[in-house]
Write a protein that holds these residues in place. Structure first.
Motif, PDB file in Angstrom:
ATOM      1  N   GLU A 115     -16.896 -36.215 -35.492  1.00 37.05           N
ATOM      2  CA  GLU A 115     -17.261 -34.816 -35.710  1.00 37.05           C
ATOM      3  C   GLU A 115     -17.298 -34.492 -37.201  1.00 37.05           C
ATOM      4  O   GLU A 115     -18.126 -33.693 -37.658  1.00 37.05           O
ATOM      5  CB  GLU A 115     -16.284 -33.885 -34.995  1.00 37.05           C
ATOM      6  CG  GLU A 115     -16.403 -33.886 -33.476  1.00 37.05           C
ATOM      7  CD  GLU A 115     -17.654 -33.176 -32.982  1.00 37.05           C
ATOM      8  OE1 GLU A 115     -18.437 -32.662 -33.809  1.00 37.05           O
ATOM      9  OE2 GLU A 115     -17.858 -33.135 -31.752  1.00 37.05           O
ATOM     10  N   ALA A 116     -16.394 -35.111 -37.982  1.00 40.17           N
ATOM     11  CA  ALA A 116     -16.382 -34.873 -39.425  1.00 40.17           C
ATOM     12  C   ALA A 116     -17.678 -35.356 -40.060  1.00 40.17           C
ATOM     13  O   ALA A 116     -18.265 -34.661 -40.907  1.00 40.17           O
ATOM     14  CB  ALA A 116     -15.188 -35.578 -40.065  1.00 40.17           C
ATOM     15  N   GLU A 117     -18.148 -36.537 -39.642  1.00 39.05           N
ATOM     16  CA  GLU A 117     -19.390 -37.067 -40.220  1.00 39.05           C
ATOM     17  C   GLU A 117     -20.606 -36.283 -39.738  1.00 39.05           C
ATOM     18  O   GLU A 117     -21.563 -36.095 -40.501  1.00 39.05           O
ATOM     19  CB  GLU A 117     -19.515 -38.550 -39.897  1.00 39.05           C
ATOM     20  CG  GLU A 117     -18.487 -39.395 -40.647  1.00 39.05           C
ATOM     21  CD  GLU A 117     -18.674 -40.885 -40.445  1.00 39.05           C
ATOM     22  OE1 GLU A 117     -19.229 -41.274 -39.390  1.00 39.05           O
ATOM     23  OE2 GLU A 117     -18.261 -41.648 -41.327  1.00 39.05           O
ATOM     24  N   LEU A 118     -20.564 -35.800 -38.500  1.00 47.79           N
ATOM     25  CA  LEU A 118     -21.669 -34.974 -38.008  1.00 47.79           C
ATOM     26  C   LEU A 118     -21.715 -33.652 -38.771  1.00 47.79           C
ATOM     27  O   LEU A 118     -22.803 -33.183 -39.158  1.00 47.79           O
ATOM     28  CB  LEU A 118     -21.525 -34.715 -36.511  1.00 47.79           C
ATOM     29  CG  LEU A 118     -22.627 -33.848 -35.879  1.00 47.79           C
ATOM     30  CD1 LEU A 118     -24.005 -34.479 -36.080  1.00 47.79           C
ATOM     31  CD2 LEU A 118     -22.344 -33.614 -34.397  1.00 47.79           C
TER      32      LEU A 118
ATOM     33  N   LYS B 160     -29.439 -37.795 -42.950  1.00 49.78           N
ATOM     34  CA  LYS B 160     -29.777 -38.870 -42.015  1.00 49.78           C
ATOM     35  C   LYS B 160     -28.739 -39.987 -42.050  1.00 49.78           C
ATOM     36  O   LYS B 160     -28.389 -40.559 -41.013  1.00 49.78           O
ATOM     37  CB  LYS B 160     -31.159 -39.424 -42.357  1.00 49.78           C
ATOM     38  CG  LYS B 160     -32.297 -38.459 -42.078  1.00 49.78           C
ATOM     39  CD  LYS B 160     -33.658 -39.068 -42.396  1.00 49.78           C
ATOM     40  CE  LYS B 160     -33.996 -40.171 -41.420  1.00 49.78           C
ATOM     41  NZ  LYS B 160     -35.370 -40.707 -41.649  1.00 49.78           N
ATOM     42  N   ILE B 161     -28.241 -40.270 -43.255  1.00 51.15           N
ATOM     43  CA  ILE B 161     -27.243 -41.339 -43.379  1.00 51.15           C
ATOM     44  C   ILE B 161     -25.977 -40.979 -42.609  1.00 51.15           C
ATOM     45  O   ILE B 161     -25.452 -41.781 -41.813  1.00 51.15           O
ATOM     46  CB  ILE B 161     -26.923 -41.595 -44.867  1.00 51.15           C
ATOM     47  CG1 ILE B 161     -28.129 -42.229 -45.570  1.00 51.15           C
ATOM     48  CG2 ILE B 161     -25.682 -42.482 -45.009  1.00 51.15           C
ATOM     49  CD1 ILE B 161     -27.988 -42.323 -47.080  1.00 51.15           C
ATOM     50  N   PHE B 162     -25.471 -39.762 -42.822  1.00 52.71           N
ATOM     51  CA  PHE B 162     -24.240 -39.362 -42.138  1.00 52.71           C
ATOM     52  C   PHE B 162     -24.470 -39.146 -40.645  1.00 52.71           C
ATOM     53  O   PHE B 162     -23.561 -39.400 -39.839  1.00 52.71           O
ATOM     54  CB  PHE B 162     -23.656 -38.108 -42.790  1.00 52.71           C
ATOM     55  CG  PHE B 162     -22.849 -38.393 -44.014  1.00 52.71           C
ATOM     56  CD1 PHE B 162     -21.505 -38.727 -43.914  1.00 52.71           C
ATOM     57  CD2 PHE B 162     -23.427 -38.361 -45.274  1.00 52.71           C
ATOM     58  CE1 PHE B 162     -20.748 -39.000 -45.036  1.00 52.71           C
ATOM     59  CE2 PHE B 162     -22.680 -38.635 -46.411  1.00 52.71           C
ATOM     60  CZ  PHE B 162     -21.335 -38.964 -46.298  1.00 52.71           C
ATOM     61  N   ALA B 163     -25.663 -38.698 -40.258  1.00 48.96           N
ATOM     62  CA  ALA B 163     -25.956 -38.542 -38.835  1.00 48.96           C
ATOM     63  C   ALA B 163     -25.952 -39.897 -38.139  1.00 48.96           C
ATOM     64  O   ALA B 163     -25.444 -40.035 -37.012  1.00 48.96           O
ATOM     65  CB  ALA B 163     -27.303 -37.854 -38.653  1.00 48.96           C
ATOM     66  N   ALA B 164     -26.497 -40.908 -38.797  1.00 51.14           N
ATOM     67  CA  ALA B 164     -26.506 -42.256 -38.223  1.00 51.14           C
ATOM     68  C   ALA B 164     -25.080 -42.791 -38.085  1.00 51.14           C
ATOM     69  O   ALA B 164     -24.728 -43.425 -37.074  1.00 51.14           O
ATOM     70  CB  ALA B 164     -27.344 -43.184 -39.093  1.00 51.14           C
TER      71      ALA B 164
ATOM     72  N   GLY C 128     -22.899 -34.358 -29.353  1.00 50.69           N
ATOM     73  CA  GLY C 128     -22.838 -34.819 -30.735  1.00 50.69           C
ATOM     74  C   GLY C 128     -23.853 -35.911 -31.014  1.00 50.69           C
ATOM     75  O   GLY C 128     -24.501 -35.919 -32.074  1.00 50.69           O
ATOM     76  N   TRP C 129     -24.005 -36.830 -30.091  1.00 44.51           N
ATOM     77  CA  TRP C 129     -24.986 -37.924 -30.244  1.00 44.51           C
ATOM     78  C   TRP C 129     -26.409 -37.353 -30.320  1.00 44.51           C
ATOM     79  O   TRP C 129     -27.213 -37.770 -31.158  1.00 44.51           O
ATOM     80  CB  TRP C 129     -24.857 -38.893 -29.068  1.00 44.51           C
ATOM     81  CG  TRP C 129     -25.678 -40.149 -29.201  1.00 44.51           C
ATOM     82  CD1 TRP C 129     -25.271 -41.356 -29.687  1.00 44.51           C
ATOM     83  CD2 TRP C 129     -27.049 -40.318 -28.827  1.00 44.51           C
ATOM     84  NE1 TRP C 129     -26.302 -42.273 -29.661  1.00 44.51           N
ATOM     85  CE2 TRP C 129     -27.415 -41.655 -29.134  1.00 44.51           C
ATOM     86  CE3 TRP C 129     -28.022 -39.480 -28.281  1.00 44.51           C
ATOM     87  CZ2 TRP C 129     -28.682 -42.167 -28.912  1.00 44.51           C
ATOM     88  CZ3 TRP C 129     -29.291 -39.988 -28.053  1.00 44.51           C
ATOM     89  CH2 TRP C 129     -29.621 -41.310 -28.364  1.00 44.51           C
ATOM     90  N   ILE C 130     -26.700 -36.378 -29.448  1.00 38.98           N
ATOM     91  CA  ILE C 130     -28.045 -35.787 -29.412  1.00 38.98           C
ATOM     92  C   ILE C 130     -28.333 -35.026 -30.707  1.00 38.98           C
ATOM     93  O   ILE C 130     -29.430 -35.131 -31.270  1.00 38.98           O
ATOM     94  CB  ILE C 130     -28.177 -34.853 -28.191  1.00 38.98           C
ATOM     95  CG1 ILE C 130     -28.133 -35.669 -26.895  1.00 38.98           C
ATOM     96  CG2 ILE C 130     -29.478 -34.045 -28.272  1.00 38.98           C
ATOM     97  CD1 ILE C 130     -28.021 -34.817 -25.641  1.00 38.98           C
ATOM     98  N   ARG C 131     -27.336 -34.270 -31.201  1.00 38.53           N
ATOM     99  CA  ARG C 131     -27.568 -33.524 -32.453  1.00 38.53           C
ATOM    100  C   ARG C 131     -27.791 -34.487 -33.611  1.00 38.53           C
ATOM    101  O   ARG C 131     -28.656 -34.248 -34.470  1.00 38.53           O
ATOM    102  CB  ARG C 131     -26.380 -32.601 -32.745  1.00 38.53           C
ATOM    103  CG  ARG C 131     -26.503 -31.840 -34.060  1.00 38.53           C
ATOM    104  CD  ARG C 131     -27.804 -31.073 -34.170  1.00 38.53           C
ATOM    105  NE  ARG C 131     -28.012 -30.501 -35.482  1.00 38.53           N
ATOM    106  CZ  ARG C 131     -29.197 -30.287 -36.027  1.00 38.53           C
ATOM    107  NH1 ARG C 131     -30.314 -30.612 -35.373  1.00 38.53           N
ATOM    108  NH2 ARG C 131     -29.303 -29.752 -37.232  1.00 38.53           N
ATOM    109  N   ALA C 132     -27.024 -35.575 -33.643  1.00 33.59           N
ATOM    110  CA  ALA C 132     -27.223 -36.568 -34.696  1.00 33.59           C
ATOM    111  C   ALA C 132     -28.636 -37.149 -34.614  1.00 33.59           C
ATOM    112  O   ALA C 132     -29.298 -37.338 -35.640  1.00 33.59           O
ATOM    113  CB  ALA C 132     -26.175 -37.674 -34.574  1.00 33.59           C
ATOM    114  N   GLN C 133     -29.110 -37.393 -33.397  1.00 41.25           N
ATOM    115  CA  GLN C 133     -30.465 -37.925 -33.216  1.00 41.25           C
ATOM    116  C   GLN C 133     -31.515 -36.929 -33.687  1.00 41.25           C
ATOM    117  O   GLN C 133     -32.535 -37.306 -34.283  1.00 41.25           O
ATOM    118  CB  GLN C 133     -30.698 -38.289 -31.750  1.00 41.25           C
ATOM    119  CG  GLN C 133     -31.989 -39.054 -31.472  1.00 41.25           C
ATOM    120  CD  GLN C 133     -31.992 -40.426 -32.097  1.00 41.25           C
ATOM    121  OE1 GLN C 133     -30.986 -41.127 -32.092  1.00 41.25           O
ATOM    122  NE2 GLN C 133     -33.128 -40.821 -32.665  1.00 41.25           N
ATOM    123  N   ASP C 134     -31.269 -35.652 -33.439  1.00 32.49           N
ATOM    124  CA  ASP C 134     -32.207 -34.616 -33.899  1.00 32.49           C
ATOM    125  C   ASP C 134     -32.344 -34.648 -35.428  1.00 32.49           C
ATOM    126  O   ASP C 134     -33.447 -34.512 -35.960  1.00 32.49           O
ATOM    127  CB  ASP C 134     -31.723 -33.230 -33.464  1.00 32.49           C
ATOM    128  CG  ASP C 134     -31.877 -32.995 -31.975  1.00 32.49           C
ATOM    129  OD1 ASP C 134     -32.656 -33.741 -31.336  1.00 32.49           O
ATOM    130  OD2 ASP C 134     -31.215 -32.076 -31.445  1.00 32.49           O
TER     131      ASP C 134
END
Length: 465
Positions: free
Chosen positions: A413-416, A432-436, A448-454
């Motif tokens: 969650e911190a990285e997201l 993008k780097i932190f989302a990955a 959280g996974w879906i938001r990171a993918q967005d």
């Protein structure tokens, strides 16, 4: 995307004397991208944002604008405002220089006229047409130059050069003339909105008179055909009779609204012009509430924060339900390293805030974060998320959220949250780097996974930092 600017005159002297922004509708291009990339210095303040929204709400309704239009405060001393898309940008210099709410309401009404009239879309069409005219003129001129060279005719070659230059100048003048027409239309629309909401247009005239006085003092000579806006004198001439014919022309702003306006000016003066700005601003009313507010803020910012606390308490005795006085108390307590007491003040500010600002819960969460206990960290996450739900583009809030999750040991969650903060700051590559990185720690298909993918898939993610 082009931005339409409220006031713009091509004159160095006028700029130095009147502090009028010289950004023309063409020069202030790609303003939304500039905002996203952090090149526009944005001011976030719950009190000022609430006041400006109150100014804008009836105007937007009269203009038939949808609720999605947002107002962004820009940290700039010049008196200017402009629109880009469904965003209206207002400089803090305009808020500080305007002596009455009515003057700023006139500014908002003018900008609303641009949005309601679809002027940005038509400006793009005019730009494309002007570019086409310039290209055609250039090609014709080039052809004449070549023909002149082939026939050894110097006169024909010179004529070709004239065609090329004249065509470009004609296109430029045509575009400027179009812009002046749109500005006049926005002025007239503003008069209509003000009348529909039972407000005076006197503030608009006051603003133009101020600009005209500054131009006269500067001694600048402005060619009316070389600028993108009508001169202040022309604008006064076009609007004066319409404004004075309104039955609301002599209507003044309510005293309570004027007081809020004065307190806003006090805040901007202290934060942008230094410790002595408030005394200069309120020479005629040095003991009024706005002057007291400014003095307390100046003491907090430039003096001893502990010495500011009694001054803030004196303000609270006069207006115990003012959320922004409680917010200032929280700020002073944070500066004196008393986060637990600061959290209490921020909590009271959040409770009293009727407009449900996203800024105040984030400040509350910051104080809870500073306390640092497991319980306070969990409460910090809740408060900061509440603020971000109300104000999704608050990049600073995501930074505090990342800190809270990090201290709780929730690295995903911190990285997201860090990715979200970079995204809304315009640092798309870092986002993008932190989302990955965050996505690798989330279970596939979770929110959280879906938001990171967005974030990873966003088109903005392809832009440079």
């Amino acid at each position: 995307m082009q931005a339409l600017s409220l006031y713009s005159l091509v004159s160095k002297a006028a700029r130095s004397v009147a502090a009028i922004s010289l950004a023309t509708a063409i020069a202030v291009s790609a303003s939304v991208d500039a905002f996203a990339q952090g090149r526009v210095s944005v001011v976030r303040d719950a009190e000022i944002e609430a006041l400006v929204r109150d100014y804008a709400r009836p105007i937007f309704k009269a203009a038939g604008l949808r609720p999605g239009v947002s107002i962004i405060l820009v940290n700039d001393r010049s008196f200017n405002a402009f629109v880009a898309g469904q965003r209206m940008f207002i400089n803090t210099g305009a808020l500080l220089q305007a002596e009455t709410p009515n003057e700023i309401i006139g500014v908002i009404a003018h900008e609303a006229g641009h949005i309601a009239g679809g002027h940005q879309e038509r400006l793009r069409e005019q730009l494309a047409r002007a570019q086409t005219m310039a290209i055609v003129a250039g090609l014709l001129g080039a052809g004449a130059i070549v023909a002149g060279a082939a026939t050894k005719s110097g006169e024909l070659a010179q004529a070709g050069g004239g065609i090329a230059m004249g065509g470009g100048e004609m296109a430029r003048r045509g575009l400027l003339g179009y812009q002046r027409t749109e500005e006049t239309t926005a002025d007239r629309s503003a008069i209509t909105y003000l009348a529909a909401t039972g407000q005076s247009a006197k503030g608009m005239l006051t603003t133009f008179e101020r600009f005209q006085s500054a131009l006269s003092l500067s001694g600048a000579r402005v060619d009316p055909y070389q600028i993108s806006h009508p001169t202040p004198r022309d604008r006064i001439s076009n609007l004066e009779q319409l404004a004075k014919n309104s039955p609301y022309y002599d209507r003044k702003d309510p005293p309570a609204l004027q007081l809020r306006h004065d307190m806003m000016r006090a805040k901007i003066a202290v934060f942008t012009e230094g410790q002595g700005a408030v005394s200069r601003l309120f020479r005629k009313e040095p003991t009024g509430l706005a002057a007291q507010y400014g003095n307390a803020m100046a003491t907090y910012l430039y003096g001893n924060a502990r010495a500011a606390l009694p001054k803030i308490d004196a303000l609270l005795k006069q207006q115990p339900k003012n959320p922004y006085f409680h917010e200032l108390r929280g700020d002073a307590l944070m500066k004196t390293n008393q986060p637990a007491k600061a959290a209490e003040s921020y909590a009271r500010a959040v409770q009293l805030d009727q407009v449900k600002s996203g800024v105040l819960p984030i400040s509350y969460g910051q104080a809870l974060l500073a306390i640092g206990t497991p319980d306070s960290l969990k409460k910090a996450v809740t408060q900061i998320r509440t603020g971000l739900d109300r104000d999704r583009e608050n990049a600073t809030g995501y930074r505090y959220l990342a800190q809270a999750y990090g201290q709780l040991g929730d690295i995903a969650e911190a990285e997201l949250a860090t990715a979200e903060g970079h995204y809304y700051s315009g640092a798309y590559r870092d986002a993008k780097i932190f989302a990955a990185r965050a996505q690798q720690k989330f279970k596939r298909g979770t929110p959280g996974w879906i938001r990171a993918q967005d974030i990873i898939n966003s088109r903005q993610g392809t832009k440079k930092k």
